[in-house]
Design an enzyme around this catalytic site. Structure first.
Site, PDB file in Angstrom:
ATOM      1  N   PRO A 275       0.689  -0.994   0.181  1.00 52.88           N
ATOM      2  CA  PRO A 275       0.000   0.161   0.026  1.00 52.88           C
ATOM      3  C   PRO A 275       0.888   1.255  -0.073  1.00 52.88           C
ATOM      4  O   PRO A 275       1.811   1.397   0.527  1.00 52.88           O
ATOM      5  CB  PRO A 275      -0.696   0.042   1.406  1.00 52.88           C
ATOM      6  CG  PRO A 275       0.167  -1.075   2.272  1.00 52.88           C
ATOM      7  CD  PRO A 275       0.816  -1.822   1.292  1.00 52.88           C
ATOM      8  N   GLY A 276       0.434   2.463  -0.634  1.00 56.05           N
ATOM      9  CA  GLY A 276       0.989   3.470  -0.717  1.00 56.05           C
ATOM     10  C   GLY A 276      -0.122   4.579  -0.344  1.00 56.05           C
ATOM     11  O   GLY A 276      -0.031   5.000   1.106  1.00 56.05           O
ATOM     12  N   ARG A 277      -0.751   5.121  -1.366  1.00 58.60           N
ATOM     13  CA  ARG A 277      -1.635   6.274  -1.066  1.00 58.60           C
ATOM     14  C   ARG A 277      -2.651   5.917   0.386  1.00 58.60           C
ATOM     15  O   ARG A 277      -2.776   6.826   1.118  1.00 58.60           O
ATOM     16  CB  ARG A 277      -2.666   5.887  -2.200  1.00 58.60           C
ATOM     17  CG  ARG A 277      -3.656   7.273  -2.122  1.00 58.60           C
ATOM     18  CD  ARG A 277      -4.711   7.213  -3.207  1.00 58.60           C
ATOM     19  NE  ARG A 277      -4.186   6.812  -4.439  1.00 58.60           N
ATOM     20  CZ  ARG A 277      -4.020   7.497  -5.645  1.00 58.60           C
ATOM     21  NH1 ARG A 277      -4.050   8.743  -5.718  1.00 58.60           N
ATOM     22  NH2 ARG A 277      -3.420   6.647  -6.821  1.00 58.60           N
ATOM     23  N   ARG A 313      -0.939  16.378  -9.375  1.00 56.08           N
ATOM     24  CA  ARG A 313      -2.075  15.515  -9.820  1.00 56.08           C
ATOM     25  C   ARG A 313      -3.468  16.127 -10.402  1.00 56.08           C
ATOM     26  O   ARG A 313      -3.805  15.421 -11.292  1.00 56.08           O
ATOM     27  CB  ARG A 313      -2.745  14.902  -8.409  1.00 56.08           C
ATOM     28  CG  ARG A 313      -1.500  14.101  -7.784  1.00 56.08           C
ATOM     29  CD  ARG A 313      -1.850  13.222  -6.581  1.00 56.08           C
ATOM     30  NE  ARG A 313      -2.757  12.136  -7.123  1.00 56.08           N
ATOM     31  CZ  ARG A 313      -4.238  11.909  -7.148  1.00 56.08           C
ATOM     32  NH1 ARG A 313      -4.875  13.155  -6.432  1.00 56.08           N
ATOM     33  NH2 ARG A 313      -4.705  10.873  -7.586  1.00 56.08           N
ATOM     34  N   TYR A 317      -3.902  14.381 -13.851  1.00 58.26           N
ATOM     35  CA  TYR A 317      -4.883  13.302 -13.856  1.00 58.26           C
ATOM     36  C   TYR A 317      -6.487  14.024 -13.796  1.00 58.26           C
ATOM     37  O   TYR A 317      -7.679  13.437 -13.612  1.00 58.26           O
ATOM     38  CB  TYR A 317      -4.847  12.363 -12.737  1.00 58.26           C
ATOM     39  CG  TYR A 317      -3.562  11.542 -12.472  1.00 58.26           C
ATOM     40  CD1 TYR A 317      -2.920  10.803 -13.477  1.00 58.26           C
ATOM     41  CD2 TYR A 317      -2.941  11.976 -11.212  1.00 58.26           C
ATOM     42  CE1 TYR A 317      -1.722  10.362 -13.143  1.00 58.26           C
ATOM     43  CE2 TYR A 317      -1.782  11.574 -11.027  1.00 58.26           C
ATOM     44  CZ  TYR A 317      -1.421  10.595 -12.155  1.00 58.26           C
ATOM     45  OH  TYR A 317       0.117   9.960 -11.763  1.00 58.26           O
ATOM     46  N   CYS A 343       3.514  29.158 -16.054  1.00 60.55           N
ATOM     47  CA  CYS A 343       2.898  29.680 -17.423  1.00 60.55           C
ATOM     48  C   CYS A 343       2.373  28.577 -18.202  1.00 60.55           C
ATOM     49  O   CYS A 343       2.904  27.965 -19.273  1.00 60.55           O
ATOM     50  CB  CYS A 343       4.144  30.054 -18.163  1.00 60.55           C
ATOM     51  SG  CYS A 343       4.999  31.472 -17.298  1.00 60.55           S
ATOM     52  N   TYR A 371       1.770  10.776  -3.467  1.00 52.51           N
ATOM     53  CA  TYR A 371       1.874  11.346  -4.868  1.00 52.51           C
ATOM     54  C   TYR A 371       1.722  13.018  -4.983  1.00 52.51           C
ATOM     55  O   TYR A 371       1.563  13.643  -5.922  1.00 52.51           O
ATOM     56  CB  TYR A 371       0.993  10.634  -5.982  1.00 52.51           C
ATOM     57  CG  TYR A 371       1.076   9.274  -5.744  1.00 52.51           C
ATOM     58  CD1 TYR A 371       2.200   8.550  -6.160  1.00 52.51           C
ATOM     59  CD2 TYR A 371       0.123   8.412  -5.243  1.00 52.51           C
ATOM     60  CE1 TYR A 371       2.254   6.996  -5.966  1.00 52.51           C
ATOM     61  CE2 TYR A 371      -0.035   7.067  -5.119  1.00 52.51           C
ATOM     62  CZ  TYR A 371       1.159   6.382  -5.465  1.00 52.51           C
ATOM     63  OH  TYR A 371       1.269   4.905  -5.301  1.00 52.51           O
TER      64      TYR A 371
HETATM   65  N1  LLP Z   1       2.954  -1.550  -6.002  1.00 56.67           N
HETATM   66  C1  LLP Z   1       3.083  -1.195  -7.267  1.00 56.67           C
HETATM   67  C2  LLP Z   1       3.860  -2.232  -8.037  1.00 56.67           C
HETATM   68  C3  LLP Z   1       2.565  -0.180  -7.932  1.00 56.67           C
HETATM   69  O1  LLP Z   1       3.008   0.322  -9.269  1.00 56.67           O
HETATM   70  C4  LLP Z   1       2.097   1.030  -6.960  1.00 56.67           C
HETATM   71  C5  LLP Z   1       1.807   2.235  -7.524  1.00 56.67           C
HETATM   72  C6  LLP Z   1       1.956   0.646  -5.782  1.00 56.67           C
HETATM   73  C7  LLP Z   1       2.007  -0.558  -5.281  1.00 56.67           C
HETATM   74  C8  LLP Z   1       1.100   1.514  -4.811  1.00 56.67           C
HETATM   75  O2  LLP Z   1      -0.166   1.748  -5.084  1.00 56.67           O
HETATM   76  P1  LLP Z   1      -1.072   2.658  -4.017  1.00 56.67           P
HETATM   77  O3  LLP Z   1      -1.511   1.624  -2.799  1.00 56.67           O
HETATM   78  O4  LLP Z   1      -0.645   3.805  -3.666  1.00 56.67           O
HETATM   79  O5  LLP Z   1      -2.270   2.872  -4.941  1.00 56.67           O
HETATM   80  N2  LLP Z   1       0.730   9.082  -9.414  1.00 56.67           N
HETATM   81  C9  LLP Z   1      -0.720   8.562  -9.234  1.00 56.67           C
HETATM   82  C10 LLP Z   1      -0.638   6.954  -8.808  1.00 56.67           C
HETATM   83  C11 LLP Z   1       0.421   5.974  -9.323  1.00 56.67           C
HETATM   84  C12 LLP Z   1       0.345   4.805  -9.025  1.00 56.67           C
HETATM   85  C13 LLP Z   1       1.672   4.072  -9.300  1.00 56.67           C
HETATM   86  N3  LLP Z   1       1.733   2.645  -8.806  1.00 56.67           N
HETATM   87  C14 LLP Z   1      -1.592   9.313  -8.500  1.00 56.67           C
HETATM   88  O6  LLP Z   1      -1.127  10.389  -8.240  1.00 56.67           O
HETATM   89  O7  LLP Z   1      -2.667   8.998  -8.424  1.00 56.67           O
END
Ligand code: LLP
Length: 415
Positions: A275-277, A313, A317, A343, A371
């Site tokens: 998990p990230g977000r 973002r 997006y 700009c 992000y």
């Molecule tokens: N594992 C892999 C292999 C990934 O590519 C990613 C995110 C994660 C885990 C973590 O995903 P999360 O739990 O954060 O959803 N920049 C974009 C999001 C790009 C996500 C890329 N991969 C944004 O700002 O929405």
């Protein structure tokens, strides 16, 4: 808005610190994180998965500040990295190398060496050519590389096309139909050890069903391999759980974890998640100040000192971030386009937001912990923002504002 960011007498606080005090002390634009919010999100995850052997690998790309990595490391987290740079960051933050998984479609030889030297838990391999390269590099170093293949389960994550990764047409992972053939190949390679299987289908998912569909498809392959005598030790189900930015209703961490545990019932593999977000997104805000109000014929603009280079973002997006006043005012609100000074017409942070503003007003872009800083750039020669971690009544500067001198320190004028 999580309760870690809340109003007290019309003043927006992070835990027990007024955001206005942070702006006063460290200037704007400035990212502000709540330590309690970060800790709480991690603990929810760990508690929800406690019934089985697991490793929560925080996805470093979502926020790579050393203080945040260090906090998660101390809570017991592992890390999901996608570059040699991220590996060096997690090691500098005090992480144990044997809790690191290395994802990504384009690992270089140098990155493989770095990771083999450090002794990471697993390489998530994304192609046949990568298997060949890793086998060769490990052989040269006299090492055995632990690997899993990132399988593309071909399920629709129902998220933004730029952040959906588990469909056939995406560049990620190994086609479902080819996975077994490649596993057989990997199992026969002298310098690789097949230890797991991996999949990640996208980001900001707001439903559970695609995760479960992906897990079920992957498990069919795991069983088939076991049948052929290749027994896997772990199953990495990736990241991707969404958060609330506006009116989304994603499953809670507990619901998500419960569903994963359900899908894995009766199985012995160690569960890895990336998990990230969901761990950092709602634990951070971007603090910015209004430089100018510019009434227009059709739209009124609030020009703030944060821009698309600080928070990309919205521009990239068309993503929505709530915008809250740091001091709530009784004045009549009107609709503003909240934009940065860059700009480009794409340099906006929010459209048609009802706000009562003056020149100098402070605003908080909410849900900016994931992000945000990690995707920031120096476009328009804008030094990157400072970052502050609030812990109860304390504020800690966890990254100094960049200076312009740092920006061109490596550049050379030629004769
Ligand atoms: N594992 C892999 C292999 C990934 O590519 C990613 C995110 C994660 C885990 C973590 O995903 P999360 O739990 O954060 O959803 N920049 C974009 C999001 C790009 C996500 C890329 N991969 C944004 O700002 O929405």
């Amino acid at each position: 808005m999580t309760h870690y960011f809340h109003y007290q007498q019309d003043q927006l606080f992070a835990e027990n610190v007024a955001l206005a005090d942070i702006a006063e002390k460290f200037g704007t634009p400035c990212y502000v994180y709540s330590r309690a919010a970060l800790t709480d999100a991690y603990r929810q995850f760990a508690d929800a998965l406690s019934a089985r052997e697991h490793l929560i690998c925080f996805s470093v790309k979502s926020n790579s500040n050393l203080a945040i990595l260090n906090l998660f490391a101390r809570l017991g987290a592992g890390f999901d990295i996608v570059s040699g740079g991220e590996l060096q960051r997690v090691l500098a933050a005090g992480a144990a190398a044997n809790k690191v998984v290395f994802s990504g479609v384009g690992k270089t030889e140098a990155e493989m060496r770095l990771a083999l030297d450090a002794g990471i838990w697993c390489f998530n391999v994304e192609s046949s050519a990568e298997l060949d390269r890793l086998n060769e590099v490990a052989g040269q170093m006299g090492k055995i590389a632990p690997i899993s293949l990132r399988v593309n389960p071909d399920v629709d994550a129902k998220t933004h096309p730029y952040i959906s990764t588990g469909l056939k047409q995406n560049k990620f992972g190994i086609a479902y139909a080819e996975a077994l053939t490649l596993y057989r190949k990997a199992a026969g390679m002298a310098h690789l050890r097949v230890t797991g299987m991996d999949c990640h289908i996208g980001s900001q998912l707001t439903e559970i069903s695609p995760f479960i569909a992906a897990a079920e498809k992957v498990l069919v392959l795991v069983d088939q391999l076991a049948h052929e005598g290749v027994k896997l030790e772990h199953l990495d189900l990736g990241g991707g759980l969404g958060i609330r930015y506006d009116d989304e209703t994603p499953p809670s961490i507990a619901e998500y974890a419960q569903a994963l545990l359900g899908a894995l019932q009766g199985r012995s593999e160690k569960l890895i998640v990336e998990p990230g977000r969901v761990l950092v997104g709602n634990a951070g805000v971007l603090l910015t100040r209004v430089e100018y109000l510019k009434p227009g014929e059709e739209k009124h603009f609030a020009i703030v000192d944060a821009a698309m280079n600080d928070l990309m973002r919205p521009a990239l997006y068309d993503a929505y971030h709530a915008i809250q006043p740091v001091n709530r005012s009784p004045a009549v609100a009107q609709k503003y386009e909240v934009v940065g000074p860059i700009c480009e017409t794409g340099d906006f942070l929010g459209h048609a937001r009802e706000l009562a503003l003056d020149q100098g007003s402070l605003l908080a872009l909410m849900s900016a912990g994931a992000y945000g800083m990690s995707m920031s750039s120096n476009y328009n020669t804008r030094p990157r923002a400072a970052e502050v971690m609030v812990d109860g009544s304390h504020m800690h500067l966890i990254r100094e504002r960049e200076t312009v001198a740092q920006l061109f320190a490596g550049e050379k004028i030629i004769a």
